[in-house]
Design a protein around this motif. Structure first.
Motif: not given
Length: 335
Positions: A99-118
């Protein structure tokens, strides 16, 4: 005794390798766009149509490799956490590390506007940092001076932290754009979303570094699984060894869930099944744990893809349907 244990290990390891390979082949073959088992080898050798080659090389193979790598990482992380905390119920999903990793990943996802593959190669590091902070908090609140980490309290604190972080995820969902809500919901359900080759290669360095280190520390884990007085009597620096192993376990779990979502119970079930088959010595059951973890996650994903013809059931839900009763069984057994 050791020779008998090694012989049993070789037998079961061979059995699970065959089983893992069979599940891998089934996972490649079954799905919305099926690939006949007798066509897999010709396609691999270059004798396949464009559609067959695309499905195999661009869809199925990267997905199955990601699942196998993530399953191994989660299983090994669970085995280490159980040894470090001396608690058979420890699992990175149950105690809040995922869950801790998930919060970090989700915040990162929102910061990069969903452009995770890059950012595929950055995701495991992001998950590790947030999961490590979570693990240190759990460790701190379950540690007592002159006594050390209390196994039961470690689990209880972890469950509480996991619940709190689930609340944080709900807050993120309520404040996110509609297009972002789908990703967060998929992560919470354990829907494997990072299924392209870059996500697999992003996992490889963490496995290459983490697996040999944990195998090297097998004797340390054997001692840590005993009483603290025994470990101290053998001259072991318990605090240092626990911290090192905890960091590696968190790194493996965070790397896995950064591409698979919130999948729990793999780290709980795989080590227990391996111990029941070959015994509690880490040298014997760690290799088997890797195979069991990979096969469980690949099987769960395959079942989720074919169980309902009109929809895909997330692998995390399939694993939970198996793992939750198993957790209750272990809880009852250790009572």
């Amino acid at each position: 005794m050791l020779n008998a244990g090694r012989k049993k290990q070789r037998i079961w390891l061979f059995v699970w390798l065959i089983l893992t390979l069979a599940i891998f082949v089934l996972g490649i073959s079954l799905g919305a766009a099926s690939v006949s088992i007798d066509r897999i080898l010709p396609i691999l050798l270059g004798d396949g149509s464009f559609k067959e080659s695309f499905v195999l090389f661009s869809v199925r193979l990267p997905r199955m490799f990601v699942l196998a790598a993530a399953g191994m990482a989660l299983a090994l992380a669970g085995a280490v956490l159980q040894g470090v905390t001396r608690n058979d119920l420890a699992d990175p999903g149950i105690i809040g590390i995922n869950a801790g990793a998930g919060v970090g990943i989700t915040l990162f996802y929102l910061i990069v506007n969903g452009n995770l593959p890059n950012f595929a190669y950055v995701l495991p590091a992001v998950g590790f940092l947030s999961a490590m902070f979570t693990a240190l908090c759990i460790y701190f609140f379950s540690y007592k001076r002159n006594i050390g980490v209390q196994p039961i309290q470690f689990i209880l604190v972890g469950v509480g932290v996991a619940s709190a972080l689930s609340g944080v995820m709900i807050i993120l969902i309520s404040s996110a754009e509609r297009s972002d809500v789908q990703f967060i919901a998929q992560w919470l359900a354990g829907s494997v979303w990072g299924t392209d080759w870059p996500f697999f290669w992003a996992l490889v360095p963490w496995l290459v570094l983490g697996i040999p280190f944990i195998f090297y520390k097998a004797n340390v884990l054997n001692v840590l699984a005993m009483t603290e007085q025994t470990a101290i009597g053998l001259g072991m620096n318990i605090g240092r060894e626990r911290l090192q192993l905890l960091v590696v376990a968190v790194a493996l779990a965070a790397a896995a869930v950064s591409v698979t979502g919130g999948i729990a119970f793999i780290g709980l079930m795989a080590p227990h099944i391996a111990k029941q088959l070959v015994g509690p010595r880490y040298q014997f059951f760690l290799p088997l744990t890797l195979c069991i973890g990979a096969s469980l996650l690949m099987l769960a994903d395959t079942i989720g893809r074919v169980a309902i013809s009109t929809a895909t059931v997330p692998a995390g839900i399939v694993v939970a349907c198996i793992g939750a009763p198993y957790f209750l069984y272990l809880l009852r057994k250790n009572d």
